[in-house]
Design a protein around this motif. Sequence first.
Motif, PDB file in Angstrom:
ATOM      1  N   VAL A 156       0.848  -1.197   0.000  1.00  0.00           N
ATOM      2  CA  VAL A 156       0.000   0.000   0.000  1.00  0.00           C
ATOM      3  C   VAL A 156       0.878   1.239   0.000  1.00  0.00           C
ATOM      4  N   ARG A 157       1.926   1.236   0.814  1.00  0.00           N
ATOM      5  CA  ARG A 157       2.837   2.388   0.835  1.00  0.00           C
ATOM      6  C   ARG A 157       3.470   2.593  -0.531  1.00  0.00           C
ATOM      7  N   LEU A 158       3.880   1.507  -1.197  1.00  0.00           N
ATOM      8  CA  LEU A 158       4.464   1.612  -2.524  1.00  0.00           C
ATOM      9  C   LEU A 158       3.440   2.166  -3.513  1.00  0.00           C
ATOM     10  N   GLY A 182       5.670  13.072 -14.489  1.00  0.00           N
ATOM     11  CA  GLY A 182       6.692  12.838 -15.500  1.00  0.00           C
ATOM     12  C   GLY A 182       6.679  11.387 -15.943  1.00  0.00           C
ATOM     13  N   ALA A 183       6.695  11.173 -17.247  1.00  0.00           N
ATOM     14  CA  ALA A 183       6.576   9.819 -17.797  1.00  0.00           C
ATOM     15  C   ALA A 183       7.693   8.905 -17.303  1.00  0.00           C
ATOM     16  N   ASN A 184       8.908   9.411 -17.172  1.00  0.00           N
ATOM     17  CA  ASN A 184      10.019   8.563 -16.728  1.00  0.00           C
ATOM     18  C   ASN A 184       9.831   8.112 -15.291  1.00  0.00           C
ATOM     19  N   ASP A 185       9.381   9.025 -14.414  1.00  0.00           N
ATOM     20  CA  ASP A 185       9.160   8.661 -13.017  1.00  0.00           C
ATOM     21  C   ASP A 185       8.103   7.574 -12.898  1.00  0.00           C
ATOM     22  N   VAL A 186       7.011   7.749 -13.599  1.00  0.00           N
ATOM     23  CA  VAL A 186       5.923   6.779 -13.539  1.00  0.00           C
ATOM     24  C   VAL A 186       6.364   5.444 -14.135  1.00  0.00           C
ATOM     25  N   ALA A 187       7.048   5.479 -15.267  1.00  0.00           N
ATOM     26  CA  ALA A 187       7.516   4.245 -15.910  1.00  0.00           C
ATOM     27  C   ALA A 187       8.490   3.501 -14.993  1.00  0.00           C
ATOM     28  N   ASP A 188       9.388   4.227 -14.340  1.00  0.00           N
ATOM     29  CA  ASP A 188      10.330   3.594 -13.407  1.00  0.00           C
ATOM     30  C   ASP A 188       9.583   2.965 -12.235  1.00  0.00           C
ATOM     31  N   ALA A 189       8.611   3.686 -11.698  1.00  0.00           N
ATOM     32  CA  ALA A 189       7.843   3.162 -10.566  1.00  0.00           C
ATOM     33  C   ALA A 189       7.061   1.914 -10.957  1.00  0.00           C
ATOM     34  N   VAL A 190       6.497   1.908 -12.142  1.00  0.00           N
ATOM     35  CA  VAL A 190       5.747   0.737 -12.606  1.00  0.00           C
ATOM     36  C   VAL A 190       6.691  -0.460 -12.769  1.00  0.00           C
ATOM     37  N   ARG A 191       7.883  -0.235 -13.311  1.00  0.00           N
ATOM     38  CA  ARG A 191       8.867  -1.334 -13.445  1.00  0.00           C
ATOM     39  C   ARG A 191       9.253  -1.886 -12.072  1.00  0.00           C
ATOM     40  N   ILE A 192       9.459  -1.016 -11.111  1.00  0.00           N
ATOM     41  CA  ILE A 192       9.816  -1.458  -9.757  1.00  0.00           C
ATOM     42  C   ILE A 192       8.666  -2.259  -9.157  1.00  0.00           C
ATOM     43  N   ARG A 193       7.452  -1.757  -9.317  1.00  0.00           N
ATOM     44  CA  ARG A 193       6.302  -2.467  -8.760  1.00  0.00           C
ATOM     45  C   ARG A 193       6.135  -3.826  -9.428  1.00  0.00           C
ATOM     46  N   ALA A 234       8.478  -5.667 -10.711  1.00  0.00           N
ATOM     47  CA  ALA A 234       9.542  -6.540 -10.195  1.00  0.00           C
ATOM     48  C   ALA A 234       9.184  -7.031  -8.798  1.00  0.00           C
ATOM     49  N   LEU A 235       8.626  -6.164  -7.968  1.00  0.00           N
ATOM     50  CA  LEU A 235       8.238  -6.573  -6.619  1.00  0.00           C
ATOM     51  C   LEU A 235       7.090  -7.576  -6.656  1.00  0.00           C
ATOM     52  N   ASP A 236       6.162  -7.401  -7.587  1.00  0.00           N
ATOM     53  CA  ASP A 236       5.057  -8.358  -7.725  1.00  0.00           C
ATOM     54  C   ASP A 236       5.600  -9.757  -7.968  1.00  0.00           C
ATOM     55  N   LEU A 237       6.575  -9.890  -8.854  1.00  0.00           N
ATOM     56  CA  LEU A 237       7.149 -11.208  -9.144  1.00  0.00           C
ATOM     57  C   LEU A 237       7.814 -11.801  -7.905  1.00  0.00           C
ATOM     58  N   LEU A 238       8.531 -10.976  -7.166  1.00  0.00           N
ATOM     59  CA  LEU A 238       9.178 -11.471  -5.951  1.00  0.00           C
ATOM     60  C   LEU A 238       8.144 -11.921  -4.919  1.00  0.00           C
ATOM     61  N   LEU A 239       7.064 -11.174  -4.795  1.00  0.00           N
ATOM     62  CA  LEU A 239       6.011 -11.556  -3.852  1.00  0.00           C
ATOM     63  C   LEU A 239       5.352 -12.876  -4.255  1.00  0.00           C
TER      64      LEU A 239
END
Length: 156
Positions: A102-104, A114-125, A127-132
């Motif tokens: 939820v915090r993420l 900014g498109a780059n910030d959002v795109a980076d955040a989506v990639r991180i999320r 990646a975290l989904d796969l780890l979870l």
Amino acid sequence: MGGARRGAAGSPGLVRAARGSDGPPRPSPSGRAERAAEQVAELVESLTPGSRLGTEDELRTLCGVSVDTFNEVPRLLRARGLVTVKPGPGGGLFSAEQSPMVRLGNSVLALDSGANDVADAVRIRDALDLLLIEDALRLIHEHNTSLRTAEAPAHT
């Protein structure tokens, strides 16, 4: 076909109606609810999880919005995992314990557009989904293994 200049939805008077006949555009009800939700979210951030924020009437008065507008606020905040609502005497809105996901998610929502910030955040999320998922599958496998071991008859 010349004539009247059309508003966003194609009708000549729509722009005038949205702002009233004599003033700047007024925020939409959903915009007012969103701003009220942001006010309450700021209050949530200043308190510890489980703290009582107040009744809906108290918070509505604090935000300075109508009852109809405020009715949307608890729904928005619950969807973001920021509050819990408890009915009855002593009830009201309470700050919620936020899980890391939820915090993420809230961090992603708070990013600049900014498109780059959002795109980076989506990639991180992602990646975290796969780890979870991997972690959940590992735990399920361990649990099933322990159940099979406990159910297996003892050989003597």
